[in-house]
Design a protein around this motif. Structure first.
Motif, PDB file in Angstrom:
ATOM      1  N   HIS A  42      -0.755   1.117  -0.236  1.00  0.00           N
ATOM      2  CA  HIS A  42       0.701   1.139  -0.434  1.00  0.00           C
ATOM      3  C   HIS A  42       1.436   1.466   0.876  1.00  0.00           C
ATOM      4  N   SER A  43       0.868   2.357   1.682  1.00  0.00           N
ATOM      5  CA  SER A  43       1.506   2.693   2.965  1.00  0.00           C
ATOM      6  C   SER A  43       1.575   1.475   3.868  1.00  0.00           C
ATOM      7  N   ILE A  44       0.455   0.749   3.968  1.00  0.00           N
ATOM      8  CA  ILE A  44       0.420  -0.444   4.825  1.00  0.00           C
ATOM      9  C   ILE A  44       1.405  -1.499   4.329  1.00  0.00           C
ATOM     10  N   ARG A  45       1.405  -1.730   3.018  1.00  0.00           N
ATOM     11  CA  ARG A  45       2.301  -2.744   2.469  1.00  0.00           C
ATOM     12  C   ARG A  45       3.760  -2.328   2.622  1.00  0.00           C
ATOM     13  N   GLY A  46       4.034  -1.038   2.456  1.00  0.00           N
ATOM     14  CA  GLY A  46       5.401  -0.564   2.646  1.00  0.00           C
ATOM     15  C   GLY A  46       5.880  -0.767   4.076  1.00  0.00           C
ATOM     16  N   GLU A  47       5.025  -0.452   5.041  1.00  0.00           N
ATOM     17  CA  GLU A  47       5.401  -0.652   6.446  1.00  0.00           C
ATOM     18  C   GLU A  47       5.634  -2.132   6.738  1.00  0.00           C
ATOM     19  N   TRP A  48       4.772  -2.991   6.177  1.00  0.00           N
ATOM     20  CA  TRP A  48       4.945  -4.426   6.372  1.00  0.00           C
ATOM     21  C   TRP A  48       6.296  -4.886   5.804  1.00  0.00           C
ATOM     22  N   ARG A  49       6.612  -4.430   4.604  1.00  0.00           N
ATOM     23  CA  ARG A  49       7.875  -4.831   3.985  1.00  0.00           C
ATOM     24  C   ARG A  49       9.072  -4.304   4.781  1.00  0.00           C
ATOM     25  N   ASP A  50       8.956  -3.090   5.262  1.00  0.00           N
ATOM     26  CA  ASP A  50      10.029  -2.508   6.064  1.00  0.00           C
ATOM     27  C   ASP A  50      10.273  -3.355   7.315  1.00  0.00           C
ATOM     28  N   GLN A  51       9.202  -3.755   7.985  1.00  0.00           N
ATOM     29  CA  GLN A  51       9.332  -4.581   9.189  1.00  0.00           C
ATOM     30  C   GLN A  51       9.954  -5.931   8.888  1.00  0.00           C
ATOM     31  N   ARG A  52       9.771  -6.420   7.657  1.00  0.00           N
ATOM     32  CA  ARG A  52      10.332  -7.716   7.277  1.00  0.00           C
ATOM     33  C   ARG A  52      11.682  -7.582   6.572  1.00  0.00           C
ATOM     34  N   HIS A  53      12.274  -6.378   6.691  1.00  0.00           N
ATOM     35  CA  HIS A  53      13.596  -6.111   6.101  1.00  0.00           C
ATOM     36  C   HIS A  53      13.593  -6.294   4.588  1.00  0.00           C
ATOM     37  N   GLN A  54      12.464  -5.977   3.971  1.00  0.00           N
ATOM     38  CA  GLN A  54      12.356  -5.926   2.520  1.00  0.00           C
ATOM     39  C   GLN A  54      12.315  -4.454   2.108  1.00  0.00           C
TER      40      GLN A  54
END
Length: 398
Positions: free
Chosen positions: A120-132
């Motif tokens: 979840h941490s990795i996916r959250g960071e990915w989404r944050d970087q993609r402005h999601q």
């Protein structure tokens, strides 16, 4: 690679023996992570690792060890994909499904919680970087790490919990919301980490990152961040005391020093001493990791800011501008298609051109070099409006 070969040969002699397949997974996963750390293509080894796990699960569908290894491999694969700018969603989704199967198969709850939280941490960071919106993932990570702490209190878990709170706080800060409650939870989790292990170097480095985030939030609100930047530097020093010469806290200490210098300089203070200390940290990090484009870029930025400060005080900035441009050249050679590095390189040329113009020297060479950098940014990413605007400004100055 030899371990993979021998495990595969052993499996060929006894097709029903699951441990040989899991041996292939472990060895292939190590090869994949090693390749990724060197910037090499890791796809082949991740595919082999996951494929071997799937073969083991075909023989023994409820094998908890195979499910644990598959989850771990998929989460590392997702992390590598995200780091390289590729979509990790499929790998991370499969990792979460596999973690649920592992829990049902009897894998210890704490192990499953750690894996679920990491994904979840990795996916959250990915989404944050993609402005999601990453809130759901960060909240899920916090819940899993907190439950893991209830079941088995460990310093490393407290550090992970703190980092998840910081991620959520920083996301809220990026929206203009107050992150104080999340940052306070992160500080409490770090305090718990040090209660459990006062010499946790990784947690000390993480605490430094948290204080720097707190300082940046205050700076963005025009509140004085000096105490937070100082606390970050002390935390990095603590990490370096435990693990002398470690690259990450050394580089991070340079970042905090530069942030402190930038603040002082922008508020009519003299950041020279902090720039010099930042440069010292980056120079040492560069000696340790001469192939790191990130370290080279940090060093280049520090020299550029130091030079601009000197120019503003009427001192000769030319040697520092030259060192900055030298390090930008190295960073671009190491990673030729990073728009942010090319943008900063162009800005350094433009700043040197402006200084030369002010000194009644010919700035043409620097403005032309700046334009060339901005052209390369536009070639890599045509959506870079800043590059277009900066290029136009450099042309006007020329």
């Amino acid at each position: 690679a030899e371990a993979v070969r021998w495990h595969e040969e052993a499996h060929a002699l006894d097709l029903g023996f699951v441990p040989h397949l899991l041996g292939v997974t472990r060895a292939a996963a190590n090869l994949a992570n090693g390749a990724a750390s060197r910037g090499e293509n890791s796809t082949r080894w991740f595919e082999k690792a996951v494929g071997s796990c799937d073969a083991a699960l075909a023989l023994s569908p409820a094998n908890a060890d195979a499910l644990r290894l598959k989850t771990e491999t998929l989460w590392h694969k997702g992390e590598v994909l995200a780091r390289s700018g590729k979509d990790p969603s499929d790998a991370l989704e499969e990792a979460l499904r596999t973690a649920d199967l592992a829990r049902s198969a009897g894998l210890p709850e704490v192990s499953c919680l750690h894996q679920i939280a990491a994904v979840h941490s990795i996916r959250g960071e990915w989404r944050d970087q993609r402005h999601q919106d990453p809130t759901e993932d960060f909240v899920a990570a916090i819940a899993s790490f907190a439950r893991a702490m209830e079941l088995e209190a460990k310093s490393s878990t407290a550090h992970d919990l703190a980092y998840a709170h910081e991620l959520l706080g920083s996301y809220r800060a990026s929206l203009g919301e107050d992150p104080s409650s999340e940052y306070a939870e992160a500080l409490a989790a770090y305090a718990r980490a040090f209660d459990l292990d006062p010499r946790n170097a990784k947690a000390a480095n993480g605490l430094g990152l948290l204080y720097r985030s707190m300082g940046e939030w205050k700076a963005g609100r025009q509140e004085e961040p000096i105490a937070d930047y100082d606390a970050a530097i002390k935390a990095y020093d603590k990490s370096l005391d435990v693990a002398p010469g470690s690259l990450e806290p050394l580089h991070n200490k340079g970042n905090a020093r530069k942030a402190l210098a930038d603040w002082k300089r922008s508020h009519d203070g003299d950041g020279s001493a902090d720039y010099e200390e930042a440069i010292r940290c980056y120079e040492e990090a560069s000696r340790q990791s001469p192939q790191s484009a990130i370290v080279a870029t940090s060093l280049a930025n520090a020299y550029r800011s130091f030079a601009e400060g000197k120019a503003g005080r009427g001192q000769d900035p030319e040697p520092d501008f030259r060192r900055s441009l030298e390090m930008f050249e190295r960073a671009v050679r190491l990673d030729p298609r990073r728009p942010d590095t090319l943008m900063k390189q162009g800005s350094a040329h433009k700043s040197l051109g402006a200084y030369r113009h002010k000194q009644k020297q010919d700035p043409s060479e620097e403005y032309l070099a700046a334009i060339a950098c901005y052209d390369r940014v536009i070639e890599v990413d045509r959506s870079q409006d800043d590059a277009v605007n900066n290029r136009a400004d450099a042309e006007r100055q020329l």
